[in-house]
Design a protein around this motif. Structure first.
Motif, PDB file in Angstrom:
ATOM      1  N   ASN A 190       0.842  -1.185   0.000  1.00  8.85           N
ATOM      2  CA  ASN A 190       0.000   0.000   0.000  1.00  8.85           C
ATOM      3  C   ASN A 190       0.889   1.251   0.000  1.00  8.85           C
ATOM      4  O   ASN A 190       1.991   1.239   0.525  1.00  8.85           O
ATOM      5  CB  ASN A 190      -0.840   0.086   1.275  1.00  8.85           C
ATOM      6  CG  ASN A 190      -1.544  -1.195   1.653  1.00  8.85           C
ATOM      7  OD1 ASN A 190      -0.997  -1.994   2.403  1.00  8.85           O
ATOM      8  ND2 ASN A 190      -2.734  -1.397   1.148  1.00  8.85           N
ATOM      9  N   GLY A 191       0.367   2.331  -0.549  1.00 12.55           N
ATOM     10  CA  GLY A 191       1.012   3.622  -0.372  1.00 12.55           C
ATOM     11  C   GLY A 191       2.110   3.905  -1.371  1.00 12.55           C
ATOM     12  O   GLY A 191       2.024   3.529  -2.545  1.00 12.55           O
ATOM     13  N   GLU A 192       3.163   4.586  -0.880  1.00 13.01           N
ATOM     14  CA  GLU A 192       4.189   5.112  -1.761  1.00 13.01           C
ATOM     15  C   GLU A 192       5.544   4.504  -1.423  1.00 13.01           C
ATOM     16  O   GLU A 192       5.847   4.261  -0.260  1.00 13.01           O
ATOM     17  CB  GLU A 192       4.278   6.640  -1.609  1.00 13.01           C
ATOM     18  CG  GLU A 192       2.981   7.346  -1.947  1.00 13.01           C
ATOM     19  CD  GLU A 192       1.944   7.274  -0.840  1.00 13.01           C
ATOM     20  OE1 GLU A 192       2.286   7.601   0.308  1.00 13.01           O
ATOM     21  OE2 GLU A 192       0.791   6.866  -1.118  1.00 13.01           O
ATOM     22  N   PRO A 193       6.375   4.292  -2.470  1.00 12.96           N
ATOM     23  CA  PRO A 193       7.735   3.809  -2.200  1.00 12.96           C
ATOM     24  C   PRO A 193       8.570   4.918  -1.561  1.00 12.96           C
ATOM     25  O   PRO A 193       8.385   6.097  -1.854  1.00 12.96           O
ATOM     26  CB  PRO A 193       8.265   3.451  -3.591  1.00 12.96           C
ATOM     27  CG  PRO A 193       7.449   4.254  -4.546  1.00 12.96           C
ATOM     28  CD  PRO A 193       6.113   4.476  -3.905  1.00 12.96           C
ATOM     29  N   GLN A 194       9.467   4.511  -0.665  1.00 10.82           N
ATOM     30  CA  GLN A 194      10.381   5.471  -0.039  1.00 10.82           C
ATOM     31  C   GLN A 194      11.733   5.318  -0.725  1.00 10.82           C
ATOM     32  O   GLN A 194      12.499   4.416  -0.423  1.00 10.82           O
ATOM     33  CB  GLN A 194      10.479   5.155   1.452  1.00 10.82           C
ATOM     34  CG  GLN A 194      11.382   6.088   2.239  1.00 10.82           C
ATOM     35  CD  GLN A 194      11.368   5.719   3.713  1.00 10.82           C
ATOM     36  OE1 GLN A 194      10.322   5.603   4.335  1.00 10.82           O
ATOM     37  NE2 GLN A 194      12.553   5.501   4.278  1.00 10.82           N
ATOM     38  N   GLY A 195      11.987   6.160  -1.710  1.00  7.74           N
ATOM     39  CA  GLY A 195      13.229   6.069  -2.473  1.00  7.74           C
ATOM     40  C   GLY A 195      13.250   4.824  -3.354  1.00  7.74           C
ATOM     41  O   GLY A 195      12.240   4.153  -3.552  1.00  7.74           O
TER      42      GLY A 195
END
Ligand SMILES: [Zn+2]
Length: 459
Positions: A194-199
């Motif tokens: 879920n959500g957004e990748p961090q880097g």
């Protein structure tokens, strides 16, 4: 959720004939449960989870998981011990605020006893180390869910109570939390959540770690990871990231997912209001479960979906994910709205009118099994009933639209999300809001359409 290709209505109704109305389980007298009438052991009392940080090291070839779950929570009362829901692989150790804690497992309950009591209001951190081969839950009426191994990885699909199959959790619809996932795999394997990748994924030696964040509150049944071989597309819908991933072995038009998702989001933002999360997308894998699930911000599809299925799962981002029922008895608030979204989409894209769809189903005679079960309390084994939850849920909204008028009805669809997003709401909250907007007494309509097993009068 959507069953992949419904088949004919006759098939659904034939299935309904075989199902016996469930007697709701009585509320547990064990403090282990959070009080859901259908899943009395799910959830726990005495604390509120704020964040889950799940570090998952997964090897697709052996389906072996070595994991560390870090749960940040706040004590709502003095706690000498507390429970989590967990039915996953063997636990090595548990700490509370960095100190070793005693733990015991009994069925799906994990009881943790810290070395000293947690005072009311205290923020504390539980860390659980566990490893082994997670298994799905195979429920005789609800089907296969939870941790699902695939030929090249795994996907976790939790609805309704499958999160416990892969991490320790307070599996209560009303205890939403934010999530961080740190997924480590052999190099060359893709991991999404879920959500957004961090880097960018971090490569060290022969392993890669991908970090994903869900920064908006999420009910645990909507948490998801997908690990395996995927073709990933990162686009944008306006400023909203649209991250889609398709198993390259999938059949059909694998290029359709990203544009179909973008079209659904655009139309639904016009109809339902601003999209409630920080990114969107979708994942297509080969799972063998024959359903799609509205995992928060990024639904999962078992095979390439048609446009109507995408419209359904994306509609859940407003109805189900942003606004979540307080108990599973109210699952029509998810499925009725998502079904209605499909009907509205069809009406505005050259298909039949909502009214004609309603009329088609309303033609079912009064004695037909179609009208059996209460839409707002169908029983534990019937929460995915196509007739009682999806169709009659959608029909209830059409009855409400006809009674309230278009202007007030579409105001209700938007105000419902504005009022309750990132929280929970029930059928009583919907009625109160609809009455406030329309200045009408809607108790007779709600009683007839949601709490009766008789065919309601035509609105
Ligand atoms: Zn659904």
């Amino acid at each position: 959720m959507t069953k992949r290709r419904w088949g004919t209505a006759a098939t659904s109704l034939a299935c309904a004939l075989m199902l016996v109305a469930a007697v709701p389980a009585s509320a547990s007298d064990n403090s282990a449960g959070a009080g859901d009438p259908y899943f009395p052991l799910a959830g726990n009392q005495g604390y509120d989870v704020e964040h889950y940080d799940l570090a998952l090291d997964f090897t697709p070839s052996s389906h072996y998981l070595a994991a560390q779950a870090t749960i940040s929570a706040r004590a709502e009362k003095e706690l000498a011990r507390f429970d989590l829901d967990y039915s996953g692989p063997a636990i090595d150790r548990v700490t509370v605020d960095g100190r070793p804690a005693a733990f015991a497992r009994d069925g799906q309950e994990l009881t943790v006893t810290p070395d000293r009591s947690l005072r009311r209001g205290k923020h504390f951190t539980v860390r659980v180390w566990y490893r082994g081969n997670p298994q799905p839950i195979d429920d005789p009426t609800l089907g296969i869910y939870g941790w699902i191994n695939t030929d090249d990885g795994a996907v976790a699909l939790n609805e309704p109570d499958g999160a416990r199959s892969w991490y320790p959790v307070n599996d209560d619809l009303n205890d939403k939390a934010t999530y961080t996932y740190r997924i480590t795999t052999p190099n060359g394997v893709t991991a999404l959540a879920n959500g957004e990748p961090q880097g960018k994924p971090d490569v060290r030696g022969d392993k890669t770690t991908a970090v994903w964040n869900m920064r908006k509150p999420m009910a645990s049944y909507l948490s998801m990871v997908a690990i395996g071989k995927f073709d990933v597309t990162s686009g944008r819908i306006g400023r909203l990231p649209n991250i889609t991933a398709v198993d390259p072995g999938s059949e059909g038009d694998t290029a359709s997912l990203a544009p179909d998702t973008a079209a659904a989001v655009r139309w639904e933002q016009d109809t339902f209001g601003k999209y409630p999360f920080d990114s969107v997308g979708g994942i297509v894998d080969r799972l063998g479960v024959d359903y799609a699930l509205e995992t928060q911000s990024r639904p999962v599809y078992d095979g390439v979906p048609d446009a109507a299925t995408v419209v359904h799962e994306i509609a859940h981002q407003w109805y189900g994910d942003a606004v979540t029922p307080k108990t599973w008895a109210d699952i029509w608030l998810n499925e009725g709205f998502a079904t209605y979204a499909e009907w509205l989409w069809d009406e505005q894209h050259g298909g039949p009118t909502v009214r004609s769809v309603f009329d088609g189903w309303y033609a079912k005679p009064a004695g037909d099994r179609f009208w059996k079960l209460k839409t707002a309390d169908p029983g534990r084994d019937e929460i995915f009933s196509y007739s009682a939850i999806y169709l009659r849920g959608g029909m209830t909204l059409q009855a409400l639209r006809v009674t309230m008028g278009d202007r007030d009805f579409f105001t209700l669809l938007r105000t419902w999300v504005d009022t309750y997003k990132y929280r929970n709401a029930d059928t009583g909250d919907l009625r109160a809001l609809a009455e406030k907007i329309s200045h009408k007494n809607l108790k007779p309509l709600f009683d007839a359409w949601l709490y009766s097993e008789e065919k309601p009068a035509r609105p």
